[in-house]
Write a protein that holds these residues in place. Sequence first.
Motif, PDB file in Angstrom:
ATOM      1  N   UNK A 103       0.877  -1.108  -0.008  1.00  0.00           N
ATOM      2  CA  UNK A 103       0.184   0.040  -0.010  1.00  0.00           C
ATOM      3  C   UNK A 103       1.002   1.308   0.060  1.00  0.00           C
ATOM      4  N   UNK A 104       0.255   2.443  -0.534  1.00  0.00           N
ATOM      5  CA  UNK A 104       0.924   3.487  -0.543  1.00  0.00           C
ATOM      6  C   UNK A 104       0.156   4.822  -0.305  1.00  0.00           C
ATOM      7  N   UNK A 105       0.543   5.867   0.072  1.00  0.00           N
ATOM      8  CA  UNK A 105      -0.190   7.155   0.332  1.00  0.00           C
ATOM      9  C   UNK A 105       0.709   8.089   0.026  1.00  0.00           C
ATOM     10  N   UNK A 106       0.138   9.297  -0.450  1.00  0.00           N
ATOM     11  CA  UNK A 106       0.889  10.488  -0.844  1.00  0.00           C
ATOM     12  C   UNK A 106       0.378  11.498  -1.458  1.00  0.00           C
ATOM     13  N   UNK A 107       0.844  12.416  -2.466  1.00  0.00           N
ATOM     14  CA  UNK A 107       0.422  13.328  -3.108  1.00  0.00           C
ATOM     15  C   UNK A 107       0.773  13.278  -4.581  1.00  0.00           C
ATOM     16  N   UNK A 108       0.766  14.236  -5.377  1.00  0.00           N
ATOM     17  CA  UNK A 108       1.175  14.325  -6.677  1.00  0.00           C
ATOM     18  C   UNK A 108       2.531  14.621  -6.631  1.00  0.00           C
ATOM     19  N   UNK A 109       3.090  15.254  -5.765  1.00  0.00           N
ATOM     20  CA  UNK A 109       4.703  15.489  -5.776  1.00  0.00           C
ATOM     21  C   UNK A 109       5.345  14.367  -4.989  1.00  0.00           C
ATOM     22  N   UNK A 110       4.906  13.883  -4.020  1.00  0.00           N
ATOM     23  CA  UNK A 110       5.458  12.935  -2.987  1.00  0.00           C
ATOM     24  C   UNK A 110       4.737  11.499  -2.640  1.00  0.00           C
ATOM     25  N   UNK A 111       5.344  10.618  -2.423  1.00  0.00           N
ATOM     26  CA  UNK A 111       4.528   9.367  -1.954  1.00  0.00           C
ATOM     27  C   UNK A 111       5.226   8.431  -1.352  1.00  0.00           C
ATOM     28  N   UNK A 112       4.837   7.446  -0.600  1.00  0.00           N
ATOM     29  CA  UNK A 112       5.741   6.501   0.068  1.00  0.00           C
ATOM     30  C   UNK A 112       4.909   5.225   0.227  1.00  0.00           C
ATOM     31  N   UNK A 113       5.606   3.912   0.315  1.00  0.00           N
ATOM     32  CA  UNK A 113       4.824   2.866   0.593  1.00  0.00           C
ATOM     33  C   UNK A 113       5.529   1.834   1.205  1.00  0.00           C
ATOM     34  N   UNK A 114       4.933   0.735   1.331  1.00  0.00           N
ATOM     35  CA  UNK A 114       5.449  -0.502   1.755  1.00  0.00           C
ATOM     36  C   UNK A 114       4.839  -1.817   0.871  1.00  0.00           C
ATOM     37  N   UNK A 115       5.587  -2.803   0.679  1.00  0.00           N
ATOM     38  CA  UNK A 115       5.329  -4.101  -0.055  1.00  0.00           C
ATOM     39  C   UNK A 115       6.000  -5.125   0.566  1.00  0.00           C
ATOM     40  N   UNK A 116       5.844  -6.093  -0.225  1.00  0.00           N
ATOM     41  CA  UNK A 116       6.328  -7.437   0.254  1.00  0.00           C
ATOM     42  C   UNK A 116       7.318  -8.102  -1.149  1.00  0.00           C
ATOM     43  N   UNK A 117       8.559  -8.426  -0.797  1.00  0.00           N
ATOM     44  CA  UNK A 117       9.418  -9.375  -1.629  1.00  0.00           C
ATOM     45  C   UNK A 117      10.222 -10.321  -0.867  1.00  0.00           C
ATOM     46  N   UNK A 118      10.124 -11.491  -1.149  1.00  0.00           N
ATOM     47  CA  UNK A 118      11.148 -12.518  -0.296  1.00  0.00           C
ATOM     48  C   UNK A 118      12.515 -12.511  -0.941  1.00  0.00           C
ATOM     49  N   UNK A 119      12.554 -12.244  -2.289  1.00  0.00           N
ATOM     50  CA  UNK A 119      13.929 -12.582  -2.946  1.00  0.00           C
ATOM     51  C   UNK A 119      14.436 -11.047  -3.454  1.00  0.00           C
ATOM     52  N   UNK A 120      15.778 -10.860  -3.647  1.00  0.00           N
ATOM     53  CA  UNK A 120      16.374  -9.758  -4.037  1.00  0.00           C
ATOM     54  C   UNK A 120      16.168  -9.761  -5.396  1.00  0.00           C
ATOM     55  N   UNK A 121      16.008 -10.664  -6.076  1.00  0.00           N
ATOM     56  CA  UNK A 121      15.574 -10.806  -7.626  1.00  0.00           C
ATOM     57  C   UNK A 121      14.447 -10.199  -7.716  1.00  0.00           C
ATOM     58  N   UNK A 122      13.433 -10.351  -6.948  1.00  0.00           N
ATOM     59  CA  UNK A 122      11.777  -9.681  -7.022  1.00  0.00           C
ATOM     60  C   UNK A 122      12.145  -8.063  -6.972  1.00  0.00           C
ATOM     61  N   UNK A 123      12.961  -7.926  -6.159  1.00  0.00           N
ATOM     62  CA  UNK A 123      13.124  -6.350  -5.894  1.00  0.00           C
ATOM     63  C   UNK A 123      13.660  -5.918  -7.032  1.00  0.00           C
TER      64      UNK A 123
END
Length: 142
Positions: A103-123
């Motif tokens: 999920x993420x939140x923010x505005x037109x200029x700035x946003x932040x979020x968090x998600x899931x990735x188990x492997x570095x290759x996914x990132x």
Amino acid sequence: MQKSSNTSIRKLEITEAALKAEELLDKHSNKTVLVDLIQTVSISVLMKTVLKLSKSSPDSLVMLFAHLQQSGKVLFACQVPKGSAGGSAIEWALHVCARLEGNADGSNEFAKGVGKATKVSDVTEVLHWAEEFAHNKIRNAS
């Protein structure tokens, strides 16, 4: 005592963000879209680094990620210059969230979020995808 402690933490975060931003500017000088992975466990440091990069490179779209490997979480923050052909920061962040089941939140200029990735290759895949998404937005707006 708590206020003094919080002030010290903020100063350390600002210093860490400035160092990370300097390294990234050396690595990515004059890029229209700057997407990269940094080592931090703090969303605050990530956001401060994005802000420092954006100040140093005001016409660039910036998105940074931090992979917390033990928990499998991926933190990210982005900034898009006002009026940019690259769309909005929240749009960019939400598209990344769709890839990271987050999920993420923010505005037109700035946003932040968090998600899931188990492997570095996914990132790594998400970094490439996020950069390509921003380049496509710029191309389609031209």
